[in-house]
Each structure stands twice: as structure tokens, then as C-alpha cells.
Design an enzyme around this catalytic site. Sequence first.
Site, PDB file in Angstrom:
ATOM      1  N   TYR A 274      -1.594  -1.119  10.360  1.00  0.00           N
ATOM      2  CA  TYR A 274      -1.739  -1.505   8.950  1.00  0.00           C
ATOM      3  C   TYR A 274      -0.591  -0.914   8.135  1.00  0.00           C
ATOM      4  O   TYR A 274       0.036  -1.609   7.319  1.00  0.00           O
ATOM      5  CB  TYR A 274      -3.078  -1.013   8.427  1.00  0.00           C
TER       6      TYR A 274
ATOM      7  N   LYS B 154       2.395  -2.942   6.024  1.00  0.00           N
ATOM      8  CA  LYS B 154       2.633  -2.750   4.598  1.00  0.00           C
ATOM      9  C   LYS B 154       4.083  -2.316   4.335  1.00  0.00           C
ATOM     10  O   LYS B 154       4.666  -2.675   3.298  1.00  0.00           O
ATOM     11  CB  LYS B 154       1.649  -1.731   4.033  1.00  0.00           C
TER      12      LYS B 154
ATOM     13  N   SER C 177       0.849  -1.192   0.000  1.00  0.00           N
ATOM     14  CA  SER C 177       0.000   0.000   0.000  1.00  0.00           C
ATOM     15  C   SER C 177       0.881   1.237   0.000  1.00  0.00           C
ATOM     16  O   SER C 177       2.029   1.199   0.458  1.00  0.00           O
ATOM     17  CB  SER C 177      -0.890   0.017   1.248  1.00  0.00           C
TER      18      SER C 177
END
Length: 279
Positions: A183, A187, A170
Amino acid sequence: MLKTRLLLGGCVQSWKSMRMASSRAARPDPLANKVALVTASTNGIGFAIARRLAQDGAHVVVSSRKQQNVDKAVAALQGEGLSVTGTVCHVGKAEDRERLVATAVKLHGGIDILVSNAAVNPFFGNLIDVTEEVWDKILDINVKATALITKAVVPEMEKRGGGSVVIVASIGAYTPLPGLGPYNVSKTALLGLTKSLAVELNQMNIRVNCLAPGIIKTNFSQMLWMDKEREKNTKEFLRVRRIGQPEDCAGIVSFLCSEDASYITGETVVVAGGALSHL
């Protein structure tokens, strides 16, 4: 003299056009007869990638945690005349990863491509407030499971003389997305995993690359575009001035899995409409 130059220029351009057309005709399906596994591929980015790989000639095995989602995706893609099958796979479970690999081998005789797209984010808030349980879940699924599903396909790729792995990260790996601390961290870890795997698997002729999508219109990102005002504010950060569609991520993955990318490994491609990432 000018007329001669124009004539020669036209001939050269015509020759180039004919050569390009001949090349495309000779290779209409860049992934013909390749076998691809795509995790979390029954909707959103994963579904678009699965469709594009199949459109480019691959036999694709899609997967999801729910059978009904697998059935729906397979029916839709087979309805388009594509070579697609599917099976349930929770990437955090060893038995599911093994079944996914076994399904591809049983149906198609091997594996050439893995697209690791599965990820979770059960938390929104300040990084300092993340519980140990949330850290465990995010890192288990987003990072550890990616490494383990890659480990599971490597022996099958070796038998085929090589292969290609694409890990979906991401833009949050470069520019942390607000409220998505763990998160973002997971990533960023995938960028490192990509580089480490690329070094280790190179001797087996297995290339490993990474895709870093920006704001793409999926259920995951709907808080950023669910109404016109939020969508307008989000677009202001994008040089392209539009929010991406899942299909915007699909072509680059197909390219990375093709022979046209045979000299590319260990790299991360950002598909984010010009949003700020790395230099």
C-alpha cells in the site's frame, strides 16, 4: 502624532477588511457550476470531499462499488440541498469508468474536476510475504486505475478549456506505515504519477495535484484509534495532538480545484497533523 497614526492605521485596517469582505461576497461559491467526479466517495475522506465541493458550488457525481452506498450518500447530500448525483463505479473496470464519465457528461454537459480517491489494501504483514496476486490488485486499483480514470476525463476537460485533477495518496508515501508495505509503495507511486501527469497535461490547461492524508478517522485506519490506549499512542506522533477528521482533507481539495490555485500543479499537500513527512 500618535493619534493620527492610530487613526490612519484603523482606516487602513478597515479598508482591508472591507476589501476582503467584498471579495468574498463577489465569489461566494469558488466552484460555481463546475462539474466534479469523486471516486470512492460514499463515506470517509471521499464523502467529505464530495460534500465540500458541492457546498462550494460544484455539481458532484459520487461513486462507489455498491449501489446501496451510492443511494445512501446521494440521499444524505441532496438532503442538505446540494447538487449531487451518483452511480456505481468499480474503478478497476473499464466499463464502470466509462459509465462514470458518461453520467457526468449526460447530466451536466462536461467535466471540470476529478478527485481520484479509490484505493484498496487487502494485506497486512511483511513486505517480503506479499503474493503476486496482492501486488496485482493493489497496483491495479491504487495506481493503474487512477491513471486510466484520468485518461478518461481528459478529453472532456479539454472541451471545457481545462480542468483540475486531485489524486489522493497517503502520508505512507513518505513515511511507510508498518505492515502496509505494498500500500505504501502504491501511494509513493501516486506522487510520481502526479508529477508526470502535471507535465503532460499542462499544455491542455489541466492541473494535477495530490493530497497525502495522515491518520484520519475512517474505517481504514480504525486499528490506530479503535480504543483509548491506541488513540493516545497515535496522538503522540502528531504535533496537533488529535487524529484528523475526513473534513480536514476536504477544504484543501476544494482550494486545489479552484482558481485560487491556478498557479499550483504537480504538488503534493500533506494533511497529517504535523506528522513527519518530507522536509
